[in-house]
Design a protein around this motif. Sequence first.
Motif, mmCIF file in Angstrom:
data_model
loop_
_atom_site.group_PDB
_atom_site.id
_atom_site.type_symbol
_atom_site.label_atom_id
_atom_site.label_comp_id
_atom_site.label_asym_id
_atom_site.label_seq_id
_atom_site.Cartn_x
_atom_site.Cartn_y
_atom_site.Cartn_z
ATOM 1 N N GLU A 106 0.827 -1.208 0.000
ATOM 2 C CA GLU A 106 0.000 0.000 0.000
ATOM 3 C C GLU A 106 0.862 1.259 0.000
ATOM 4 O OE1 GLU A 106 -3.947 1.218 2.398
ATOM 5 O OE2 GLU A 106 -2.140 1.090 3.644
ATOM 6 N N THR A 107 1.864 1.308 0.865
ATOM 7 C CA THR A 107 2.703 2.503 0.997
ATOM 8 C C THR A 107 3.562 2.751 -0.224
ATOM 9 O OG1 THR A 107 2.771 2.332 3.414
ATOM 10 C CG2 THR A 107 4.562 3.551 2.369
ATOM 11 N N THR A 108 4.076 1.701 -0.840
ATOM 12 C CA THR A 108 5.029 1.876 -1.942
ATOM 13 C C THR A 108 4.394 1.851 -3.329
ATOM 14 O OG1 THR A 108 5.506 -0.503 -2.033
ATOM 15 C CG2 THR A 108 6.867 0.843 -0.561
ATOM 16 N N ILE A 109 3.175 1.337 -3.437
ATOM 17 C CA ILE A 109 2.533 1.237 -4.753
ATOM 18 C C ILE A 109 1.303 2.139 -4.864
ATOM 19 C CG2 ILE A 109 1.418 -0.314 -6.417
ATOM 20 C CD1 ILE A 109 3.037 -2.621 -5.194
ATOM 21 N N LEU A 110 0.471 2.149 -3.830
ATOM 22 C CA LEU A 110 -0.813 2.840 -3.921
ATOM 23 C C LEU A 110 -0.793 4.247 -3.321
ATOM 24 C CD1 LEU A 110 -3.212 -0.095 -2.951
ATOM 25 C CD2 LEU A 110 -2.489 0.625 -5.235
ATOM 26 N N TRP A 111 0.007 4.456 -2.290
ATOM 27 C CA TRP A 111 -0.016 5.741 -1.582
ATOM 28 C C TRP A 111 0.900 6.756 -2.254
ATOM 29 C CZ3 TRP A 111 3.599 8.460 1.636
ATOM 30 C CH2 TRP A 111 3.029 9.486 2.403
ATOM 31 N N GLU A 112 0.395 7.968 -2.427
ATOM 32 C CA GLU A 112 1.200 9.033 -3.035
ATOM 33 C C GLU A 112 1.281 10.221 -2.082
ATOM 34 O OE1 GLU A 112 3.042 9.294 -5.630
ATOM 35 O OE2 GLU A 112 2.577 7.361 -6.551
ATOM 36 N N PRO A 113 2.477 10.602 -1.646
ATOM 37 C CA PRO A 113 2.626 11.769 -0.773
ATOM 38 C C PRO A 113 2.522 13.056 -1.584
ATOM 39 C CG PRO A 113 4.773 10.884 -1.297
ATOM 40 C CD PRO A 113 3.773 9.966 -1.943
ATOM 41 N N THR A 114 2.373 14.179 -0.902
ATOM 42 C CA THR A 114 2.398 15.466 -1.593
ATOM 43 C C THR A 114 3.829 15.733 -2.063
ATOM 44 O OG1 THR A 114 2.909 16.718 0.414
ATOM 45 C CG2 THR A 114 0.571 16.327 -0.075
ATOM 46 N N LEU A 115 3.959 16.546 -3.083
ATOM 47 C CA LEU A 115 5.284 16.866 -3.619
ATOM 48 C C LEU A 115 6.144 17.565 -2.572
ATOM 49 C CD1 LEU A 115 4.363 18.072 -7.218
ATOM 50 C CD2 LEU A 115 5.424 15.905 -6.548
ATOM 51 N N GLU A 116 5.501 18.405 -1.751
ATOM 52 C CA GLU A 116 6.241 19.127 -0.720
ATOM 53 C C GLU A 116 6.798 18.158 0.327
ATOM 54 O OE1 GLU A 116 5.571 22.785 2.505
ATOM 55 O OE2 GLU A 116 3.878 21.915 1.408
ATOM 56 N N ALA A 117 5.965 17.238 0.776
ATOM 57 C CA ALA A 117 6.400 16.258 1.773
ATOM 58 C C ALA A 117 7.503 15.369 1.219
ATOM 59 C CB ALA A 117 5.211 15.404 2.214
#
Length: 432
Positions: A409-420
């Motif tokens: 989930e964290t490495t494939i599906l989740w996308e952080p904000t560009l700033e973070a």
Amino acid sequence: MAQILAPTMQWQMKITKSSAFAGPMCGKSWSSVVLKQRKSANTRSCPKFRVFAVKAENDVVNRLEGLLNLDVTPYTDKIIAEYIWIGGSGIDLRSKSRTISKPVQHPSELPKWNYDGSSTGQAPGEDSEVILYPQAIFKDPFRGGNNILVLCDAYTPAGEPIPTNKRARAAEIFSHPKVISEIPWYGIEQEYTLLQTNVQWPLGWPVGGYPGPQGPYYCGVGADKSFGRDISDAHYKACLYAGINISGTNGEVMPGQWEYQVGPSVGIEAGDHIWCSRYLLERITEQAGVVLTLDPKPIEGDWNGAGCHTNYSTKSMREEGGFEVIKKAILNLSLRHQDHISAYGEGNERRLTGKHETANINTFSWGVANRGCSIRVGRDTEKQGKGYLEDRRPASNMDPYIVTSLLAETTILWEPTLEAEALAAQKLSLKV
């Protein structure tokens, strides 16, 4: 006769060298039944160890073994299915048996079943019925023949997953099209500790005392360095027989502690195989009269804890240019560090101290070939520019369904904000 040695424990054991009814884990293997001490037993002793040899003739052990090893295949098409599920603590395993009319090849051929959830801490007494859904089948190394082990997850009568059913959520994540296309591989290193019965002290340790300091025990050989090898070897063979994708085993840094590896496994299979391998280990230690613990720090002080390091890769990581994908995954993992830590096992704060080949629980870090980091990348991965990463944070008592699905989930599906992402990349000195 085979002899299994245990510190200050009195075992009475025998192994049948040949039997017409020998099952996979019985003939040419070992079994044990703890009996009351008999005066007729021949006692031999050495420092810290007591071995009791029991004559097999007309003995209760011999008569029981004959029935336990009985091969019923020539007489009936019926088989025994051992339904296995996770109990209310989220780490304990439960099981019960039922007769199936004929051999089966797939879980869909098996009936659902139920159990009393009020007796496992999973349902109230006034509405205690919990339904078992068969999910994976393994060959039964204890009964042999066509008999099977059936790994299940648990639901309410209305068909809703109960709170301790972590497999259902993992299956949702692994069935996502993006995850399916990435074919996530897992290699899980399960560490565990063997304890002496009653005293709850590691196997091979003097009761109430300590052995020599760590150093000679990791992958060690010899009666003063290796404690419980027969259990480790029996478990290895039982896993192979059952169809579990076990890939190796070794003695660990702390005496009385062992590790085995399962994988590479794809998706939900990784969790299924770890849970079934744990069940086999519980059964084998039960037979041997030894206590199994998955506590991440069974002995306080200058002793290694027990983890469940999880090696992970996706299709993109394994292809050319994969190292860049790995670095992006590390960024995402750093941003969800606390989410992962909270899901990586009870008591992990006692293990993740920054000592004994661990990173501090409150600080995310990564490094190449560095076993003191949260995430380790191998030298070969760096050199080849593709490969896998190792998450060293999970505790030995982690739920593999949670850990494997959360990594995906964290490495494939989740996308952080560009700033973070930019801030994390700066902090970790990562160029992505």
